[in-house]
Write a protein that holds these residues in place. Structure first.
Motif, PDB file in Angstrom:
ATOM      1  N   TYR A 130       0.825  -1.201   0.000  1.00  0.00           N
ATOM      2  CA  TYR A 130       0.000   0.000   0.000  1.00  0.00           C
ATOM      3  C   TYR A 130       0.867   1.261   0.000  1.00  0.00           C
ATOM      4  N   SER A 131       2.085   1.144   0.495  1.00  0.00           N
ATOM      5  CA  SER A 131       3.034   2.258   0.458  1.00  0.00           C
ATOM      6  C   SER A 131       4.047   2.111  -0.670  1.00  0.00           C
ATOM      7  N   THR A 176      -0.272  -2.219  -7.917  1.00  0.00           N
ATOM      8  CA  THR A 176      -1.190  -1.119  -7.603  1.00  0.00           C
ATOM      9  C   THR A 176      -2.642  -1.498  -7.880  1.00  0.00           C
ATOM     10  N   GLU A 177      -2.894  -2.112  -9.029  1.00  0.00           N
ATOM     11  CA  GLU A 177      -4.268  -2.424  -9.418  1.00  0.00           C
ATOM     12  C   GLU A 177      -4.892  -3.528  -8.559  1.00  0.00           C
ATOM     13  N   ALA A 178      -4.078  -4.202  -7.741  1.00  0.00           N
ATOM     14  CA  ALA A 178      -4.597  -5.264  -6.871  1.00  0.00           C
ATOM     15  C   ALA A 178      -5.174  -4.727  -5.574  1.00  0.00           C
ATOM     16  N   LEU A 179      -4.917  -3.483  -5.255  1.00  0.00           N
ATOM     17  CA  LEU A 179      -5.175  -2.976  -3.910  1.00  0.00           C
ATOM     18  C   LEU A 179      -6.599  -2.449  -3.756  1.00  0.00           C
ATOM     19  N   ALA A 185      -5.331   5.069   2.204  1.00  0.00           N
ATOM     20  CA  ALA A 185      -5.344   5.593   0.833  1.00  0.00           C
ATOM     21  C   ALA A 185      -4.698   4.573  -0.090  1.00  0.00           C
ATOM     22  N   LEU A 186      -5.073   4.646  -1.362  1.00  0.00           N
ATOM     23  CA  LEU A 186      -4.476   3.790  -2.373  1.00  0.00           C
ATOM     24  C   LEU A 186      -3.380   4.545  -3.108  1.00  0.00           C
ATOM     25  N   PRO A 187      -2.368   3.836  -3.589  1.00  0.00           N
ATOM     26  CA  PRO A 187      -1.352   4.516  -4.412  1.00  0.00           C
ATOM     27  C   PRO A 187      -2.016   5.088  -5.657  1.00  0.00           C
ATOM     28  N   PRO A 198      -8.378   6.531  -7.453  1.00  0.00           N
ATOM     29  CA  PRO A 198      -8.356   5.192  -6.851  1.00  0.00           C
ATOM     30  C   PRO A 198      -9.655   4.904  -6.094  1.00  0.00           C
ATOM     31  N   GLY A 199     -10.212   3.707  -6.328  1.00  0.00           N
ATOM     32  CA  GLY A 199     -11.404   3.289  -5.614  1.00  0.00           C
ATOM     33  C   GLY A 199     -12.708   3.691  -6.261  1.00  0.00           C
TER      34      GLY A 199
END
Length: 483
Positions: A118-119, A145-148, A268-270, A294-295
């Motif tokens: 996540y970071s 990134t797209e997995a989060l 937060a998401l990257p 994101p999200g």
């Protein structure tokens, strides 16, 4: 960061004598801190850790814990994926594996670090060094990134056990756990052999950390009691390693004596980055989610096929994102509305949902088995920008090489339990079935126009150039209504 409550639980309020960074000692216990990879790779334990991994990988065979293959066999023979106590069983696996690292390295305070994607969503560079035991050549993605997802950490996710509605364990397994496996690909994308990749261990350490973070956040978050049958099952890790009592696995602060460097939930998401290519075909077909916050939900991909309600349609997935429109007659629309107006009930089995998406005969191609991608499966995504609904409102689930491998594993277990998994080969290739409940998602978005139900497969890639070609064959796709 580590909470004051966790620190007091772990140290037992005794006089502590720090001997090495991340380790505190008292008269009767040792509390170790599992650090983030960024901290760990610059510390004194990094080189012995890599050497221990190298020694285990060079030690051929599967009969003792000093063999790398031993842990691969343990995972495929005993792990409960998409099942109760999925997280607890893997917690015990990490604990026993970490003990083995201490034995192989000869360092009593060796710990297993975690990869906080996540970071830092890119694979750590130390795992990309071709001269290192941490490297594996068959990986197909380098960015997760797209997995989060932040869905498991929402305020209304207070139940732990799957089948209870809005359950943390199942949400965390859906994302980020499974998609991280998918995007890395190679061994990581195949549940039968995923522990072959050293990234498996730092990935699962982070999954374990996220579980602790969720529980430590409080505000009504709770787990089943230790004596409840949710934890029934085998906490075995092979003939050469002791079992882990289930009460240990669900409460490490009391029994396993470790903490994490950071025990806070992600908030937060990257950021998503634009794709390397901006051609119309690429942007419209493969990277619809790259130009959004994101999200938030992507736009609906252009329709490629149509089928009536209750009628099956074959489908082939490739590097593109696609939509299947399920046409509804006036009578069909009335039936769907009637089903959505029924009182909401928690269904332990997706097949029991009165409105469901059924994928039968799902099978990977040779290209699909390599991983490096997955598909987010949505219902009734918006056609135009400006609809500010979160992604989770439309999301039904994920589909990739890892999910298909888990489904194959569960099929092998039918009537045999864990014994059915023993000796299961990688990439069995057998077609499997997926059922996604539709009612809850449709109630969230409540479609005003019910002439069609749109099922979208939105492709996600690991920030690498996607391989072109067929990845998944679906013999039969249908939307079913009623019992």
């Amino acid at each position: 960061m580590i909470s004051r409550r966790r620190f007091l639980q772990s140290s037992a309020s005794l006089a502590l004598l720090p001997l090495v960074p991340g380790v505190v000692r008292s008269a009767d216990t040792v509390v170790r801190t599992r650090p983030s990879w960024q901290t760990f790779c610059t510390g004194p334990l990094y080189e012995p850790f890599v050497n221990a991994i190298g020694a285990m990988r060079a030690n051929r065979g599967t009969t003792t814990p000093a063999n790398w293959g031993y842990w691969v066999d343990v995972h495929v023979n005993f792990c409960p994926h998409h099942s109760p106590y999925f997280l607890a069983w893997h917690r015990g696996l990490l604990y026993r594996f970490e003990e083995n690292l201490r034995a192989v390295s000869g360092i009593p305070d060796m710990v297993l670090p975690y990869w906080d994607y996540y970071s830092h969503p890119q694979i750590p560079p130390e795992f990309l060094d071709t001269s290192s035991p941490l490297w594996r050549k068959e990986r197909t993605g380098a960015d997760v990134t797209e997995a989060l997802s932040l869905d498991p950490f929402a305020d209304d996710v207070i139940n732990f056990q799957r089948g209870s509605g809005n359950a943390f364990e199942s949400k965390l397994e859906t994302a980020p756990h499974n998609p991280v496996h998918n995007l890395i690909g190679g061994a990581m994308g195949d549940v039968a052999i995923s522990p072959r990749d050293p990234l498996f261990w730092v990935h699962h350490a982070n999954i374990d950390r996220l579980w602790l973070a969720w529980f430590e956040a409080g505000n009504g978050r709770h787990m089943p009691r230790a004596y409840q049958n949710y934890w029934d099952g085998s906490f075995q890790y092979g003939d050469a390693v002791d079992q882990v009592p289930r009460v240990w696995a669900r409460n490490p602060s009391r029994y396993m004596f470790y903490v994490y460097e950071n025990e806070s939930m992600p908030t937060a998401l990257p950021p998503s980055e634009p794709p390397p290519s901006t051609s119309t075909a690429t942007a419209s077909a493969t990277t619809l989610s790259s130009f959004r916050s994101p999200g938030t939900a992507p736009l609906r991909p252009a329709t490629v096929q149509s089928t009536p309600l209750g009628v099956s349609q074959s489908l082939v997935l490739d590097e593109h994102s696609i939509t299947v429109d399920v046409a509804l007659t006036t009578q069909d629309a009335g039936q769907v509305r009637s089903l959505l107006l029924q009182p909401k009930t928690v269904q332990a089995d997706a097949s029991a949902d009165p409105l469901r998406l059924v994928l039968d005969g799902v099978q990977l191609t040779a290209l699909g088995a390599r991983g490096g991608y997955f598909y987010k499966v949505f219902v009734n995504l918006p056609r135009q920008a400006g609809v500010n609904q979160p992604e989770r409102s439309y999301l039904l689930g994920m589909l990739g090489s890892f999910e298909i491998g888990v489904a194959q594993m569960q099929a092998a277990m039918q009537g045999k339990g864990m014994q059915g998994m023993k000796g299961m080969p990688a990439a069995t290739g057998k077609p499997v079935r997926f059922v996604f409940p539709l009612s809850e998602a449709l109630r969230d978005v409540w479609p005003t126009d019910l002439d069609t139900l749109s099922i979208s497969f939105v492709r996600a890639n690991g920030r690498s150039k996607p391989n072109k070609g067929h990845t998944i064959h679906i013999k039969s796709l249908s939307v079913e209504a009623g019992n």
